[in-house]
Design a protein around this motif. Structure first.
Motif, PDB file in Angstrom:
ATOM      1  N   VAL A  70       0.851  -1.229  -0.059  1.00  0.00           N
ATOM      2  CA  VAL A  70      -0.024  -0.099  -0.063  1.00  0.00           C
ATOM      3  C   VAL A  70       0.745   1.095   0.293  1.00  0.00           C
ATOM      4  O   VAL A  70       2.017   1.213   0.657  1.00  0.00           O
ATOM      5  CB  VAL A  70      -0.882  -0.049   1.242  1.00  0.00           C
ATOM      6  N   LEU A 128      -4.066   7.540  -1.107  1.00  0.00           N
ATOM      7  CA  LEU A 128      -3.822   6.234  -0.783  1.00  0.00           C
ATOM      8  C   LEU A 128      -4.079   5.277  -1.946  1.00  0.00           C
ATOM      9  O   LEU A 128      -5.129   5.297  -2.403  1.00  0.00           O
ATOM     10  CB  LEU A 128      -4.466   5.633   0.592  1.00  0.00           C
ATOM     11  N   GLY A 153      -4.315   1.607  -2.810  1.00  0.00           N
ATOM     12  CA  GLY A 153      -4.409   0.338  -2.087  1.00  0.00           C
ATOM     13  C   GLY A 153      -3.792  -0.604  -2.989  1.00  0.00           C
ATOM     14  O   GLY A 153      -3.359  -0.566  -4.065  1.00  0.00           O
ATOM     15  N   THR A 154      -3.512  -1.871  -2.280  1.00  0.00           N
ATOM     16  CA  THR A 154      -2.814  -3.147  -2.892  1.00  0.00           C
ATOM     17  C   THR A 154      -3.638  -3.491  -4.383  1.00  0.00           C
ATOM     18  O   THR A 154      -4.841  -3.461  -4.462  1.00  0.00           O
ATOM     19  CB  THR A 154      -2.894  -4.261  -1.854  1.00  0.00           C
ATOM     20  N   VAL A 197      -7.757  -2.834   5.006  1.00  0.00           N
ATOM     21  CA  VAL A 197      -7.039  -2.779   3.731  1.00  0.00           C
ATOM     22  C   VAL A 197      -7.696  -3.206   2.456  1.00  0.00           C
ATOM     23  O   VAL A 197      -7.631  -2.565   1.425  1.00  0.00           O
ATOM     24  CB  VAL A 197      -5.617  -3.262   3.990  1.00  0.00           C
ATOM     25  N   GLU A 209     -10.727  -2.911   1.656  1.00  0.00           N
ATOM     26  CA  GLU A 209     -11.543  -1.961   1.116  1.00  0.00           C
ATOM     27  C   GLU A 209     -10.887  -0.773  -0.082  1.00  0.00           C
ATOM     28  O   GLU A 209     -11.812  -0.281  -0.841  1.00  0.00           O
ATOM     29  CB  GLU A 209     -12.144  -0.988   2.293  1.00  0.00           C
ATOM     30  N   PHE A 210      -9.709  -1.045  -0.213  1.00  0.00           N
ATOM     31  CA  PHE A 210      -8.876  -0.063  -0.617  1.00  0.00           C
ATOM     32  C   PHE A 210      -8.341  -0.940  -2.077  1.00  0.00           C
ATOM     33  O   PHE A 210      -7.401  -0.004  -2.837  1.00  0.00           O
ATOM     34  CB  PHE A 210      -7.704   0.603  -0.168  1.00  0.00           C
ATOM     35  N   THR A 211      -8.434  -1.964  -1.917  1.00  0.00           N
ATOM     36  CA  THR A 211      -7.707  -2.991  -3.094  1.00  0.00           C
ATOM     37  C   THR A 211      -8.216  -2.428  -4.506  1.00  0.00           C
ATOM     38  O   THR A 211      -9.335  -2.060  -4.922  1.00  0.00           O
ATOM     39  CB  THR A 211      -8.078  -4.348  -3.002  1.00  0.00           C
ATOM     40  N   SER A 230      -7.714   0.579  -5.666  1.00  0.00           N
ATOM     41  CA  SER A 230      -8.345   1.836  -5.524  1.00  0.00           C
ATOM     42  C   SER A 230      -7.350   2.745  -5.283  1.00  0.00           C
ATOM     43  O   SER A 230      -6.345   2.673  -4.416  1.00  0.00           O
ATOM     44  CB  SER A 230      -9.652   1.962  -4.609  1.00  0.00           C
ATOM     45  N   ARG A 231      -7.661   4.240  -5.786  1.00  0.00           N
ATOM     46  CA  ARG A 231      -7.132   5.432  -5.115  1.00  0.00           C
ATOM     47  C   ARG A 231      -7.995   6.090  -4.414  1.00  0.00           C
ATOM     48  O   ARG A 231      -9.109   6.561  -5.008  1.00  0.00           O
ATOM     49  CB  ARG A 231      -6.722   6.176  -6.538  1.00  0.00           C
ATOM     50  N   GLY A 278      -4.743  -6.879   1.859  1.00  0.00           N
ATOM     51  CA  GLY A 278      -5.834  -6.372   0.886  1.00  0.00           C
ATOM     52  C   GLY A 278      -6.374  -7.086  -0.203  1.00  0.00           C
ATOM     53  O   GLY A 278      -7.076  -7.107  -1.105  1.00  0.00           O
TER      54      GLY A 278
END
Length: 250
Positions: free
Chosen positions: A39, A60, A62-63, A96, A98-100, A102-103, A191
Motif C-alpha cells: 500500500v 492512498l 491500495g494493494t 485494507v 476496502e482499498f484494493t 483503488s485510489r 488487501g
C-alpha cells in the motif's frame, strides 16, 4: 526521476521505503506502476497529474492486482510512503481490502493524518526535511499503534522468502489457522488473498531478474524454478501484471 529513501530504523519493520520523483515533461508520458503487494501513500507538490491526481491532494493507493496506469504532464514533484505488506494496519484500523485496486483521497478518509500534518509537510522546502517530518510523525504513532496480526506478518515473510512458490494450505498450517480463517485474516491485513499475493511476489522476483539481466537461465528454466507450468505461463503472467499484451522477453 525516481529515488528511494530509507526510513528511520525504528520504522523499518513497517515502512518498506520512502520514494520521491521530480521531473518536468513537455508532453504527456505514460507509465505503468506494477503490482507489488504493498500500500502506498502519495503526496503531490507539482502540477496535477492528468486524470490521476489533484494538486497537493494526498492519496492512498491500495494493494493492486493489475498495473496502475499514470499519465504525467508538466512539472512532477511527488513524495511517497510504501508500507510493507500488512504493515499499514498498525497505524489505522480501516480494512485494507476496502482499498484494493483503488485510489482514495486521503483527506476524505481522514484516518491516518490530520489536516495540520499536510500543511506542515507542504511547508518543508527541502526533500530531506519532508522525510524527517514523516519519520518524526510515524515514530510518535508507534507509542499507540495497533497490535499487528503476527500470524499474517509471518505468512507474508514466508511468501517473500520463498519468492511466492508456496501453497495456501502450507501457509495456513505454518501459522496454525484453518484455511478459511487464514485467507480472511490475510485479506483484511494485506488487501488481497494469499494466493494473489504469492503470484505477485513470484512475478516480481522473476520479472526483475529478467529486466536487470541478473540471470542467464532460459525462460523454461525460470518457469520450472519458480513453479510455473511452462514458459508460456510465465509470459502470460508478465503480460497480465505489466499491462503490456505485446510484451516479449528482452
Amino acid at each position: 526521476m525516481y529515488q528511494e529513501h530509507t526510513p528511520h530504523i525504528l520504522l523499518k519493520s513497517w515502512i518498506e521505503t520512502y520514494w520521491s520523483t521530480e521531473a518536468s515533461f513537455h508532453r504527456k508520458v505514460r507509465q505503468n506502476i506494477l503490482p507489488d503487494g504493498c500500500v502506498d501513500i502519495i503526496f503531490s507538490f507539482g502540477d496535477p497529474l492528468e486524470n490521476q491526481f489533484s494538486l497537493r491532494s494526498p492519496y492512498l493507493i491500495g494493494t493492486m492486482t493489475a498495473p496502475l496506469i499514470i499519465h504525467y504532464s508538466g512539472k512532477i514533484n511527488m513524495l511517497g510512503i510504501r508500507f510493507k505488506p500488512a504493515a499499514i494496519t498498525v497505524f489505522t484500523k480501516v480494512p485494507v481490502f476496502e482499498f484494493t485496486n483503488s485510489r482514495i483521497d486521503l483527506i476524505s478518509v481522514n484516518t491516518l493524518f490530520n489536516p495540520e500534518f499536510y500543511e506542515m509537510l507542504e511547508e518543508a522546502e527541502r526533500l530531506e526535511e519532508k522525510i524527517n517530518r514523516l519519520d518524526a510523525y510515524f515514530i510518535t504513532k508507534l507509542s499507540d499503534m495497533y497490535v499487528p496480526d503476527e500470524r499474517i506478518t509471518h505468512a507474508v515473510k514466508c511468501i517473500r522468502q520463498q519468492a511466492g512458490n508456496v501453497s495456501v494450505p502450507e501457509l495456513s498450517r505454518e501459522v496454525c489457522l484453518c484455511q478459511r480463517q487464514f485467507e480472511r485474516r490475510f485479506k483484511n491485513a494485506v488487501g488481497i488473498s494469499p494466493k494473489s499475493f504469492s503470484r505477485i511476489t513470484r512475478f516480481q522476483e522473476v520479472y526483475h531478474k529478467i529486466k536487470k539481466k541478473q540471470t542467464e537461465e532460459t525462460l523454461s528454466e525460470l518457469a520450472e524454478k519458480y513453479g510455473y507450468y511452462d514458459h508460456s505461463h510465465l509470459i502470460k503472467e508478465i503480460r497480465q501484471y505489466t499491462g503490456n499484451s505485446s510484451y516479449t522477453i528482452l
